[in-house]
Scaffold this active site. Structure first.
Site, PDB file in Angstrom:
ATOM      1  N   ARG A   1      -0.935  -6.985  -1.692  1.00 16.82           N
ATOM      2  CA  ARG A   1      -1.474  -5.648  -1.861  1.00 16.82           C
ATOM      3  C   ARG A   1      -2.933  -5.647  -2.296  1.00 16.82           C
ATOM      4  O   ARG A   1      -3.532  -4.588  -2.442  1.00 16.82           O
ATOM      5  CB  ARG A   1      -0.659  -4.973  -2.933  1.00 16.82           C
TER       6      ARG A   1
ATOM      7  N   ARG B   1      11.396  12.443  -1.149  1.00 11.87           N
ATOM      8  CA  ARG B   1      12.259  11.251  -1.230  1.00 11.87           C
ATOM      9  C   ARG B   1      13.143  11.294  -2.482  1.00 11.87           C
ATOM     10  O   ARG B   1      12.705  11.681  -3.552  1.00 11.87           O
ATOM     11  CB  ARG B   1      11.406   9.983  -1.274  1.00 11.87           C
TER      12      ARG B   1
ATOM     13  N   ARG C   1      11.935   9.256  -7.758  1.00  8.52           N
ATOM     14  CA  ARG C   1      11.240   8.163  -8.429  1.00  8.52           C
ATOM     15  C   ARG C   1      10.137   8.728  -9.316  1.00  8.52           C
ATOM     16  O   ARG C   1       9.487   9.709  -8.944  1.00  8.52           O
ATOM     17  CB  ARG C   1      10.624   7.235  -7.367  1.00  8.52           C
TER      18      ARG C   1
ATOM     19  N   ARG D   1      -1.699   6.798  -5.681  1.00  3.91           N
ATOM     20  CA  ARG D   1      -1.208   5.606  -4.958  1.00  3.91           C
ATOM     21  C   ARG D   1      -1.873   5.500  -3.580  1.00  3.91           C
ATOM     22  O   ARG D   1      -2.194   4.395  -3.116  1.00  3.91           O
ATOM     23  CB  ARG D   1       0.317   5.677  -4.810  1.00  3.91           C
TER      24      ARG D   1
HETATM   25  P1  AP5 Z   1      10.257   4.574   2.433  1.00  5.48           P
HETATM   26  O1  AP5 Z   1      10.928   3.712   3.446  1.00  5.48           O
HETATM   27  O2  AP5 Z   1      10.865   4.635   1.066  1.00  5.48           O
HETATM   28  O3  AP5 Z   1       8.696   4.226   2.377  1.00  5.48           O
HETATM   29  P2  AP5 Z   1       7.933   2.962   1.760  1.00  5.48           P
HETATM   30  O4  AP5 Z   1       6.830   2.607   2.685  1.00  5.48           O
HETATM   31  O5  AP5 Z   1       8.906   1.885   1.386  1.00  5.48           O
HETATM   32  O6  AP5 Z   1       7.325   3.680   0.481  1.00  5.48           O
HETATM   33  P3  AP5 Z   1       7.178   3.206  -1.018  1.00  5.48           P
HETATM   34  O7  AP5 Z   1       6.776   4.430  -1.800  1.00  5.48           O
HETATM   35  O8  AP5 Z   1       8.413   2.497  -1.511  1.00  5.48           O
HETATM   36  O9  AP5 Z   1       6.014   2.249  -0.928  1.00  5.48           O
HETATM   37  P4  AP5 Z   1       5.049   1.862  -2.016  1.00  5.48           P
HETATM   38  O10 AP5 Z   1       4.316   0.802  -1.325  1.00  5.48           O
HETATM   39  O11 AP5 Z   1       4.218   2.907  -2.641  1.00  5.48           O
HETATM   40  O12 AP5 Z   1       6.024   1.510  -3.244  1.00  5.48           O
HETATM   41  P5  AP5 Z   1       6.385   0.151  -3.941  1.00  5.48           P
HETATM   42  O13 AP5 Z   1       7.776   0.276  -4.388  1.00  5.48           O
HETATM   43  O14 AP5 Z   1       5.985  -1.018  -3.109  1.00  5.48           O
HETATM   44  O15 AP5 Z   1      10.169   6.059   3.045  1.00  5.48           O
HETATM   45  C1  AP5 Z   1       9.660   7.139   2.280  1.00  5.48           C
HETATM   46  C2  AP5 Z   1      10.440   8.436   2.624  1.00  5.48           C
HETATM   47  O16 AP5 Z   1      10.183   8.771   3.995  1.00  5.48           O
HETATM   48  C3  AP5 Z   1      11.967   8.324   2.516  1.00  5.48           C
HETATM   49  O17 AP5 Z   1      12.478   9.549   2.032  1.00  5.48           O
HETATM   50  C4  AP5 Z   1      12.448   8.044   3.953  1.00  5.48           C
HETATM   51  O18 AP5 Z   1      13.756   8.550   4.166  1.00  5.48           O
HETATM   52  C5  AP5 Z   1      11.399   8.787   4.761  1.00  5.48           C
HETATM   53  N1  AP5 Z   1      11.051   8.145   6.023  1.00  5.48           N
HETATM   54  C6  AP5 Z   1      10.824   6.819   6.249  1.00  5.48           C
HETATM   55  N2  AP5 Z   1      10.448   6.594   7.523  1.00  5.48           N
HETATM   56  C7  AP5 Z   1      10.404   7.828   8.114  1.00  5.48           C
HETATM   57  C8  AP5 Z   1      10.072   8.278   9.437  1.00  5.48           C
HETATM   58  N3  AP5 Z   1       9.700   7.410  10.411  1.00  5.48           N
HETATM   59  N4  AP5 Z   1      10.149   9.605   9.701  1.00  5.48           N
HETATM   60  C9  AP5 Z   1      10.516  10.527   8.723  1.00  5.48           C
HETATM   61  N5  AP5 Z   1      10.846  10.141   7.466  1.00  5.48           N
HETATM   62  C10 AP5 Z   1      10.790   8.813   7.158  1.00  5.48           C
HETATM   63  O19 AP5 Z   1       5.377   0.152  -5.194  1.00  5.48           O
HETATM   64  C11 AP5 Z   1       5.548   1.019  -6.303  1.00  5.48           C
HETATM   65  C12 AP5 Z   1       4.560   0.621  -7.403  1.00  5.48           C
HETATM   66  O20 AP5 Z   1       4.864  -0.718  -7.864  1.00  5.48           O
HETATM   67  C13 AP5 Z   1       3.080   0.558  -7.005  1.00  5.48           C
HETATM   68  O21 AP5 Z   1       2.465   1.822  -7.078  1.00  5.48           O
HETATM   69  C14 AP5 Z   1       2.534  -0.453  -8.032  1.00  5.48           C
HETATM   70  O22 AP5 Z   1       2.350   0.142  -9.290  1.00  5.48           O
HETATM   71  C15 AP5 Z   1       3.663  -1.446  -8.154  1.00  5.48           C
HETATM   72  N6  AP5 Z   1       3.554  -2.552  -7.178  1.00  5.48           N
HETATM   73  C16 AP5 Z   1       4.432  -2.821  -6.158  1.00  5.48           C
HETATM   74  N7  AP5 Z   1       4.023  -3.908  -5.459  1.00  5.48           N
HETATM   75  C17 AP5 Z   1       2.878  -4.326  -6.039  1.00  5.48           C
HETATM   76  C18 AP5 Z   1       1.966  -5.390  -5.765  1.00  5.48           C
HETATM   77  N8  AP5 Z   1       2.167  -6.237  -4.737  1.00  5.48           N
HETATM   78  N9  AP5 Z   1       0.875  -5.513  -6.541  1.00  5.48           N
HETATM   79  C19 AP5 Z   1       0.659  -4.682  -7.592  1.00  5.48           C
HETATM   80  N10 AP5 Z   1       1.476  -3.652  -7.915  1.00  5.48           N
HETATM   81  C20 AP5 Z   1       2.570  -3.480  -7.152  1.00  5.48           C
END
Ligand code: AP5
Length: 220
Positions: free
Chosen positions: A91, A130, A163, A174
């Site tokens: 990231r 979501r 969430r 974000r």
């Molecule tokens: P979903 O599949 O949940 O989307 P996603 O891309 O997985 O979204 P996230 O919010 O989980 O990603 P993120 O990168 O912000 O979070 P993460 O957990 O990595 O889909 C979203 C919604 O849309 C759902 O309701 C679904 O049903 C719907 N949907 C999906 N596809 C669709 C489509 N084609 N059409 C219509 N609807 C659809 O990170 C969270 C936090 O953790 C970060 O902010 C940070 O603080 C920390 N973190 C995580 N990884 C790191 C890292 N590598 N480095 C530093 N901090 C980190």
């Protein structure tokens, strides 16, 4: 087969990973899930990162690289798996360089980076609606994919909640962090790793079909 699912928050990385992992015998490694689990358990790590997650900022590269080292080495030892599927990592450019070093050390490579290119408007709409099961992590959407009984998971009966970081002000933060720190990673991989950009605004099934086609080619 080692894949990276890349894209802004809400682009569908978790949704698609859920569909791909069993079919291709891949370990789905989501740094977000690992961090949220640590927060839920109130482990030392969880206490350290809780406020960072709430704010929409990124956890430090040192912490993330430590987590990922363990996760990737565990997959290497598991003979039932064909590889990993990274979601939410790398990231930052620092994390991408750390991953390069780990891959060099373990003699592994990334077979493909799949970029879910979704528009800002659609991801804001998706993240605002979501809802996630606190137990089995199944993802719902209040309008497009609601659970049959509001607040109750269809699969395991667990609580389906919003969430903490899916509130409007944190979503905006974000997305800004993604543009500033995460999107630039693509330049790091350009020309070195096969990269496939998919229109993440397409319906879920269409995105899956496209990914399956790419993964099928990579596996051939
Ligand atoms: P979903 O599949 O949940 O989307 P996603 O891309 O997985 O979204 P996230 O919010 O989980 O990603 P993120 O990168 O912000 O979070 P993460 O957990 O990595 O889909 C979203 C919604 O849309 C759902 O309701 C679904 O049903 C719907 N949907 C999906 N596809 C669709 C489509 N084609 N059409 C219509 N609807 C659809 O990170 C969270 C936090 O953790 C970060 O902010 C940070 O603080 C920390 N973190 C995580 N990884 C790191 C890292 N590598 N480095 C530093 N901090 C980190």
């Amino acid at each position: 087969m080692n894949l990276v699912l890349f894209g802004p928050p809400g682009s569908g990385k978790g949704t698609q990973a859920e569909r791909l992992r069993n079919r291709w015998k891949l370990r789905h490694i989501s740094t977000g899930d690992l961090l949220r689990e640590a927060v839920a358990n109130q482990s030392e790590l969880g206490k350290k990162v809780e406020s960072v997650l709430k704010s929409g900022q990124l956890v430090s590269d040192d912490i993330i690289l430590g987590l990922m080292r363990d996760a990737i080495l565990a997959v290497k030892k598991d003979t039932l798996l064909l590889g990993w599927l990274l979601d939410g990592f790398p990231r930052t450019v620092g994390q991408a360089k750390g991953l390069d070093a780990l891959l060099g050390e373990t003699g592994t490579r990334i077979d493909a980076i799949i970029v879910l290119d979704a528009s800002r408007d659609s991801v804001i709409e998706r993240l605002s609606g979501r809802r996630t099961c606190t137990q089995c992590k199944t993802v719902y959407h209040v309008a497009h994919n609601p659970s049959k009984i509001a607040g109750v998971c269809d699969k395991c009966g667990g609580s389906v909640v919003q969430r903490e970081d899916d509130r409007p002000e944190t979503i905006a933060k974000r997305l800004d962090v993604y543009e500033a720190q995460t999107r630039p990673i693509l330049a790091h991989y350009e020309g070195r790793v096969p990269m496939h950009v998919i229109d993440g605004d397409l319906p879920v099934d269409d995105v899956t079909t496209e990914i399956e086609r790419i993964v099928g080619q990579a596996a051939a």
